[in-house]
Design a protein around this motif. Structure first.
Motif, mmCIF file in Angstrom:
data_model
loop_
_atom_site.group_PDB
_atom_site.id
_atom_site.type_symbol
_atom_site.label_atom_id
_atom_site.label_comp_id
_atom_site.label_asym_id
_atom_site.label_seq_id
_atom_site.Cartn_x
_atom_site.Cartn_y
_atom_site.Cartn_z
ATOM 1 N N VAL A 1 4.322 7.143 2.404
ATOM 2 C CA VAL A 1 4.244 5.989 3.296
ATOM 3 C C VAL A 1 4.054 4.726 2.468
ATOM 4 C CG1 VAL A 1 3.028 4.953 5.244
ATOM 5 C CG2 VAL A 1 3.236 7.442 5.089
ATOM 6 N N ILE A 2 4.883 3.730 2.721
ATOM 7 C CA ILE A 2 4.793 2.452 2.018
ATOM 8 C C ILE A 2 4.663 1.340 3.046
ATOM 9 C CG2 ILE A 2 5.908 0.845 0.424
ATOM 10 C CD1 ILE A 2 7.431 3.191 -0.753
ATOM 11 N N ILE B 1 0.863 -1.178 0.000
ATOM 12 C CA ILE B 1 0.000 0.000 0.000
ATOM 13 C C ILE B 1 0.900 1.229 0.000
ATOM 14 C CG2 ILE B 1 -1.746 1.313 1.238
ATOM 15 C CD1 ILE B 1 -2.764 -1.276 2.403
ATOM 16 N N VAL B 2 0.681 2.105 -0.949
ATOM 17 C CA VAL B 2 1.498 3.311 -1.085
ATOM 18 C C VAL B 2 0.635 4.538 -0.810
ATOM 19 C CG1 VAL B 2 2.938 4.699 -2.624
ATOM 20 C CG2 VAL B 2 2.993 2.199 -2.769
ATOM 21 N N GLY B 3 1.047 5.317 0.159
ATOM 22 C CA GLY B 3 0.397 6.589 0.433
ATOM 23 C C GLY B 3 1.279 7.711 -0.075
ATOM 24 N N ASN B 4 0.944 8.267 -1.220
ATOM 25 C CA ASN B 4 1.746 9.334 -1.817
ATOM 26 C C ASN B 4 1.458 10.677 -1.155
ATOM 27 O OD1 ASN B 4 3.224 7.967 -3.912
ATOM 28 N ND2 ASN B 4 1.280 7.689 -4.967
ATOM 29 N N PRO B 5 2.393 11.620 -1.242
ATOM 30 C CA PRO B 5 2.131 12.964 -0.705
ATOM 31 C C PRO B 5 0.898 13.579 -1.364
ATOM 32 C CG PRO B 5 4.460 12.701 -1.215
ATOM 33 C CD PRO B 5 3.763 11.500 -1.777
ATOM 34 N N ASN B 6 0.116 14.263 -0.579
ATOM 35 C CA ASN B 6 -1.096 14.899 -1.081
ATOM 36 C C ASN B 6 -0.728 16.162 -1.848
ATOM 37 O OD1 ASN B 6 -3.595 16.068 -1.517
ATOM 38 N ND2 ASN B 6 -4.367 15.547 0.503
ATOM 39 N N ILE C 1 -1.507 -0.855 -4.508
ATOM 40 C CA ILE C 1 -2.421 0.260 -4.354
ATOM 41 C C ILE C 1 -1.607 1.548 -4.411
ATOM 42 C CG2 ILE C 1 -4.193 1.283 -2.903
ATOM 43 C CD1 ILE C 1 -4.562 -1.437 -1.626
ATOM 44 N N VAL C 2 -1.563 2.152 -5.560
ATOM 45 C CA VAL C 2 -0.817 3.394 -5.746
ATOM 46 C C VAL C 2 -1.788 4.432 -6.294
ATOM 47 C CG1 VAL C 2 1.139 4.518 -6.842
ATOM 48 C CG2 VAL C 2 1.292 2.103 -6.219
ATOM 49 N N ASN C 3 -2.041 5.455 -5.511
ATOM 50 C CA ASN C 3 -3.011 6.461 -5.921
ATOM 51 C C ASN C 3 -2.391 7.414 -6.924
ATOM 52 O OD1 ASN C 3 -4.285 9.316 -5.522
ATOM 53 N ND2 ASN C 3 -5.807 7.879 -4.810
#
Length: 208
Positions: A82-83, A16-21, A179-181
């Motif tokens: 965040v990964i 799960i990848v949380g990219n910078p907003n 999951i990469v937004n």
């Protein structure tokens, strides 16, 4: 129903990848540019050379602009990515060229709370932003806080983070894929810079 070998292999490599907003980054850039523009076109150096009590408001205004600029720089530089994998958590700060790897064995507790940003006007408070934040408590280090304002994919990331202290942790998702937004904020970026240049032009025409 039994899973096939392919499904199991995909599940074991799921991340799960949380990219910078980008919205947050855009807000920081806009605030920084606007602060610098206002300071450049409105401050007269003579106010500061011939200081007196009559123009104390100039200093207050200058310090306010400086504070906004500093907060904007801090906001931009500390954006995080965040990964989450099956074996650990990686938090990186792309603009600072630094990262941190966290082992699940170092985590003692994970929980979430409301994350609200409020403003006030005429002695009344109003909501600017309503979201969530996840707190990761570590045994021998400072707690880590991840907010829904900072990163994408927050909901699915927070849901999985709550389970990292459990034995045999595996990422759970609604589909088998990384999951990469992908953020499509092209029009937002355009309007941010359009509004900035419009304000800068108005200030320039007024004070030039």
């Amino acid at each position: 129903m039994n899973k096939t070998k392919n499904e199991t292999a995909i599940e074991n490599t799921l991340i799960i990848v949380g990219n910078p907003n980008l919205l947050l980054i855009g807000l920081g850039i806009f605030t920084l540019l606007l602060s610098v523009t206002i300071a450049y076109f409105t401050f007269n150096i003579n106010y500061f050379i011939h200081y007196s009590t009559e123009n104390i408001f100039v200093w207050v205004f200058a310090l306010s602009i400086l504070l906004f600029a500093a907060l904007s720089i801090y906001m931009i530089l500390t954006v995080k990515k965040v990964i989450l994998t099956h074996t650990g958590l990686k938090i990186s700060y792309p603009l600072l060229f630094s990262s941190r790897n966290i082992r699940f064995d170092d985590v003692c507790n994970v929980y979430d709370q409301d994350y609200d940003i409020k403003g006030s006007h005429n002695f009344k408070k109003y909501d600017i932003y309503k979201g969530k934040k996840t707190i990761i408590e570590l045994y021998d280090a400072k707690n880590i806080v991840i907010t829904s304002l900072e990163i994408t994919n927050y909901a699915i990331l927070a849901q999985n983070l709550k389970n990292i202290t459990k034995p045999y942790f595996k990422i759970r998702a609604h589909y088998y894929d990384n999951i990469v937004n992908t953020q499509r904020y092209g029009w937002f970026v355009f309007w941010v810079f359009f509004i900035y240049f419009l304000i800068a032009y108005i200030i320039y025409k007024k004070y030039s």
